[in-house]
Design an enzyme around this catalytic site. Structure first.
Site, mmCIF file in Angstrom:
data_model
loop_
_atom_site.group_PDB
_atom_site.id
_atom_site.type_symbol
_atom_site.label_atom_id
_atom_site.label_comp_id
_atom_site.label_asym_id
_atom_site.label_seq_id
_atom_site.Cartn_x
_atom_site.Cartn_y
_atom_site.Cartn_z
ATOM 1 N N HIS A 187 -7.983 -5.167 -0.717
ATOM 2 C CA HIS A 187 -6.681 -4.516 -0.577
ATOM 3 C C HIS A 187 -5.927 -5.025 0.653
ATOM 4 O O HIS A 187 -4.716 -5.200 0.622
ATOM 5 C CB HIS A 187 -6.879 -3.004 -0.484
ATOM 6 N N ASP A 188 -6.657 -5.271 1.737
ATOM 7 C CA ASP A 188 -6.017 -5.747 2.963
ATOM 8 C C ASP A 188 -5.489 -7.169 2.858
ATOM 9 O O ASP A 188 -4.910 -7.687 3.824
ATOM 10 C CB ASP A 188 -7.005 -5.666 4.136
ATOM 11 N N ASP B 42 -8.700 -6.654 -4.965
ATOM 12 C CA ASP B 42 -8.295 -5.333 -4.468
ATOM 13 C C ASP B 42 -8.979 -4.242 -5.295
ATOM 14 O O ASP B 42 -8.641 -4.032 -6.455
ATOM 15 C CB ASP B 42 -6.776 -5.208 -4.560
ATOM 16 N N SER C 296 0.839 -1.187 0.000
ATOM 17 C CA SER C 296 0.000 0.000 0.000
ATOM 18 C C SER C 296 0.887 1.255 0.000
ATOM 19 O O SER C 296 1.710 1.434 -0.890
ATOM 20 C CB SER C 296 -0.962 -0.030 1.183
ATOM 21 N N ARG D 8 -11.813 6.831 8.739
ATOM 22 C CA ARG D 8 -11.359 5.442 8.758
ATOM 23 C C ARG D 8 -12.412 4.513 8.145
ATOM 24 O O ARG D 8 -12.076 3.579 7.415
ATOM 25 C CB ARG D 8 -11.061 5.016 10.189
#
Length: 772
Positions: free
Chosen positions: A741-742, A707, A544, A613
């Site tokens: 993405h994580d 992602d 990232s 967040r």
């Protein structure tokens, strides 16, 4: 009483009921021969079958807990136990008696991991301290053991049938109480860029290895106590006399009462004490108390020594269970963890009486010295292991703590890409492993947006790291092979100079901190590498925002490393990426507590940062993952109906949990500065060339189909632009996970295997003019 406390009370009520039923049969052993023709062998089997069925059922209960909800599993398990109690009550010959006890034991075994997982769910849902809850767990557990014989004695005039049928009814009612006690809308622990574990959390790695280790500790604890259960009565009654029975009752009642009280106190007041330290205390008290029994067979000295021993037992009980609760790598498999833990732990209860009696018959009271010596040896082993795991034999780092170094000062300020200068600049970093003699095995790790310098735990009592599946023993980046360096980025809020650092006037910089870019982060990283005396790195890697840093590092100084690994990275933000960040920035700045960035220390725009967040996290997870984990499931009502102030869906609770975990550990100004650096980054703008290199490094791009933030298209864009600059790159595209993405932070076997294969290759000696 708050919903969390009322649910906890119900859970502990269920625990009390379960443990009371465990000891309920003991006073009625003489009745079994008359009722069911149970000779001594059958009597022994009634307890052995129960213990064996309970132990064997725990792993299955654990697997069931992970597939279903703990409260539902616990409800069904207690109904099975209730059926076993009824069969036991009506049995009139040995076969039905043993069948009833087996069914009873299966129910007890299935419910055990459900109780522990339910406790964990309550801690997560209502932010209850795990240490306090685990201490209460121990107190209610021993209270249940005491309640069983007491209830049996009070109800004896009504007969065994009436008592057991009443007990079955209580168990059935408890089953539905337990089902309600465990919340159904617990935020699932999807892993983040940085874990928000407590500082005393157990280190992660292969979750089952830690569970086995904690189970072995509890096995030893159970073995020690259960060995003394038959041995102490033999010891106290050796001199004969009518008072032996009273002495035995006094010693055990006093010791168990001490266990209950100390469990409560330890749970309440030792939340910040590390697990290794707590284990040391427990083993020390256990060793002293057991050895002290050798001195005298008189009732009061024995009682005092037994109390000391039980203080140690309480500390060890809390250590083992709190360790499993706080084991982050087992968080998504809490049921399996406690099922495996319970199976290993119960072996101590089975072996203890056999070994204890055999040892006492052979050595007499010397057996107390032998058992105490075993506790002492384990204490020495734990202490030695903790010291060894903390040692990082590096010439510059003496232990596993975060270290800081001033790399730029007024005489040599950091020249930023904005044209401003910054001094002094302090960088916080951590290292793992040991440098080879030729200093060729160093790997530099660049962290993501809300990460820090702690990618992995340094020792078993350390908190887990944000890249625990990548860094650690047996992982692709193994400290046994590599010297690993990770630094908090410039403008971060975890030790490196940033908006929270003192400015020229001594107060925090806040919004007056100069704007920084990805290149400034890399400048600080390269200065740290030089400070550590490393000329060429084995690899630079990151995901990232960390991937952006790796790409910038590659273009600026390709000779700095043998390989560059860019994971879930991008060369520039798309319009959609910029739009998501614009919404996040607006959420922070529009919070009244933001105050133009000049909020007081400890304050700030909590609501705005939390909303930012939540917005960001929606880009980190995939739509398929959200559908699989939440769908349209609703939160538990908690006694109130849905309202416009509390969203009805479980996915909202999950996002609220993500927001809260960030707000508690991150600075809003740092978040804004780092987002701005990411938005401003454009690696190949204006046909920027790559710096000249003597040896062409290996370049490896890792992307994930799921992602939605920086997917495979971003990797292909980087690959094409690098190829045009004479730097061909391998693209490793993963199609196996819906982690989004994580996924770069998760356990994705094909991706981790790919990284391990890259690092395992011998560094190639490539000339600058080689094409491939």
């Amino acid at each position: 009483m708050s919903p969390g406390r009322s649910r906890a009370a119900l859970l502990f009520g269920a625990l009390l009921s379960v443990n009371a039923s465990y000891t309920l049969l003991i006073p009625f052993v003489p009745d079994l021969e008359e009722r069911a023709g149970a000779n001594p062998t059958v009597v022994a089997l009634t307890f052995a079958v129960f213990a064996g069925a309970k132990a064997a059922a725990q792993p299955f209960g654990g697997m069931w807990v992970d597939r279903w909800r703990p409260g539902d599993v616990g409800c069904v398990a207690l109904l099975i136990a209730a059926a076993g109690i009824v069969v036991t009550a009506i049995a009139r010959d040995p076969a039905p008696l043993l069948a009833g006890r087996a069914l009873w034991g299966i129910g007890e075994g299935l419910v055990t991991p459900a109780l522990y997982a339910g406790m964990t769910a309550l801690c997560r849902r209502y932010d209850l301290p795990t240490s306090r809850m685990t201490g209460n767990f121990g107190t209610f557990a021993v209270a249940g053991f005491l309640l069983g014989p007491l209830a049996a004695g009070i109800a004896a005039p009504f007969g065994l049938d009436a008592l057991f049928l009443f007990g079955a009814a209580v168990t059935a009612v408890t089953a539905f109480g337990l089902r309600w006690a465990v919340p159904r809308d617990v935020p699932p622990p999807v892993e983040e860029e940085r874990s928000d574990d407590t500082a005393t959390g157990a280190a992660t790695g292969r979750w089952w290895t830690w569970v086995l280790a904690l189970g072995a500790l509890d096995l030893f604890t159970n073995l020690t106590y259960s060995a003394l259960e038959p041995v102490l009565p033999l010891y106290l009654s050796a001199a004969g006399g009518e008072s032996a029975r009273g002495a035995i009752s006094l010693v055990f009642a006093t010791g168990l009462a001490a266990f209950g009280v100390v469990s409560w106190l330890l749970g309440r007041y030792t939340g910040k004490l590390g697990l290794v330290a707590l284990a040391r205390v427990g083993l020390a008290f256990a060793a002293v108390g057991t050895v002290g029994l050798y001195a005298s067979a008189e009732v009061w000295p024995v009682a005092v020594c037994f109390v000391v021993l039980m203080v140690g037992q309480a500390a060890l009980y809390l250590t083992a269970r709190r360790g499993v609760v706080e084991l982050r790598s087992a968080m998504t498999r809490q049921g399996k963890a406690f099922g495996l833990f319970g199976l290993v732990s119960d072996i101590g209860n089975i072996l203890g009486p056999l070994l204890g009696v055999a040892l006492y018959e052979l050595t007499g009271r010397v057996s107390f010295l032998v058992i105490g010596a075993l506790s002492g040896l384990l204490l020495v082993a734990v202490a030695a292991g903790a010291r060894r795991s903390r040692a990082v034999p590096s010439p510059r780092v003496a232990d596993g703590d975060v270290r800081t170094v001033v790399l730029f000062d007024d005489a040599n300020p950091l020249e930023l890409e904005s044209g401003r200068t910054l001094a002094p600049v302090t960088v916080a970093y951590e290292t793992y492993g040991e440098l080879d003699d030729d200093r060729s095995n160093a790997i530099f790790i660049c962290h993501a947006l809300t990460g820090d310098s702690h990618p992995a735990a340094h020792h078993p009592d350390d908190r887990p790291g944000w890249w625990r599946h990548m860094v650690g023993s047996g992982c692709p980046v193994d400290p046994d092979r590599y010297f690993v360096v990770c630094a908090n980025v410039l403008a971060g809020c975890s030790g490196t100079t940033g908006p929270t650092s003192p400015g020229p006037d001594g107060t925090p910089w806040g919004p007056d901190f100069p704007m920084i870019g990805i290149s400034d982060m890399v400048t600080a990283h390269r200065a740290l590498v030089a400070e550590l005396g490393i000329e060429r790195l084995r690899a630079v890697m990151g995901g990232s925002l960390g991937g952006m840093q790796v790409l910038e590092w590659l273009l600026r100084a390709p000779d700095d490393a043998e390989d560059f690994l860019i994971v879930a990275g991008t060369a520039r933000h798309t319009a959609e990426n910029l739009a998501w960040n614009a919404v996040a920035r607006t959420a922070i700045r529009s919070d009244p507590e933001f105050r133009g960035g000049r909020y007081p220390s400890g304050g700030g725009p909590a609501t705005g940062l939390g909303t930012a967040r939540m917005v960001g996290h929606l880009t980190y997870v995939s739509e398929d993952l959200l559908a699989r984990k939440f769908g349209r499931e609703r939160r538990a009502a908690n006694g109130t109906g849905p309202s416009v102030t509390t969203g009805p869906f479980a996915v909202e609770g999950y996002l609220e949990h993500q927001a809260e975990s960030l707000v508690n550990r991150f600075d809003a100004n740092s978040y804004l500065y780092l987002m701005n650096a990411m938005d401003s980054f454009d690696a190949f703008a204006d046909d920027r060339p790559c710096a000249p290199f003597r040896r062409r490094p290996g370049v490896h791009l890792f992307s994930f189909d799921s992602d939605r933030l920086y997917g495979p298209d971003h990797a292909r864009y980087i690959q094409a632009n690098l190829a045009a600059r004479g730097l061909p790159a391998e693209h490793h595209q993963d199609r196996t996970t819906d982690g989004g993405h994580d996924a770069f932070l998760l356990h994705v076997p094909s991706y981790l295997r790919g990284v391990a294969e890259v690092l395992a290759r011998q560094p190639a000696v490539r000339g600058a003019d080689e094409a491939g």
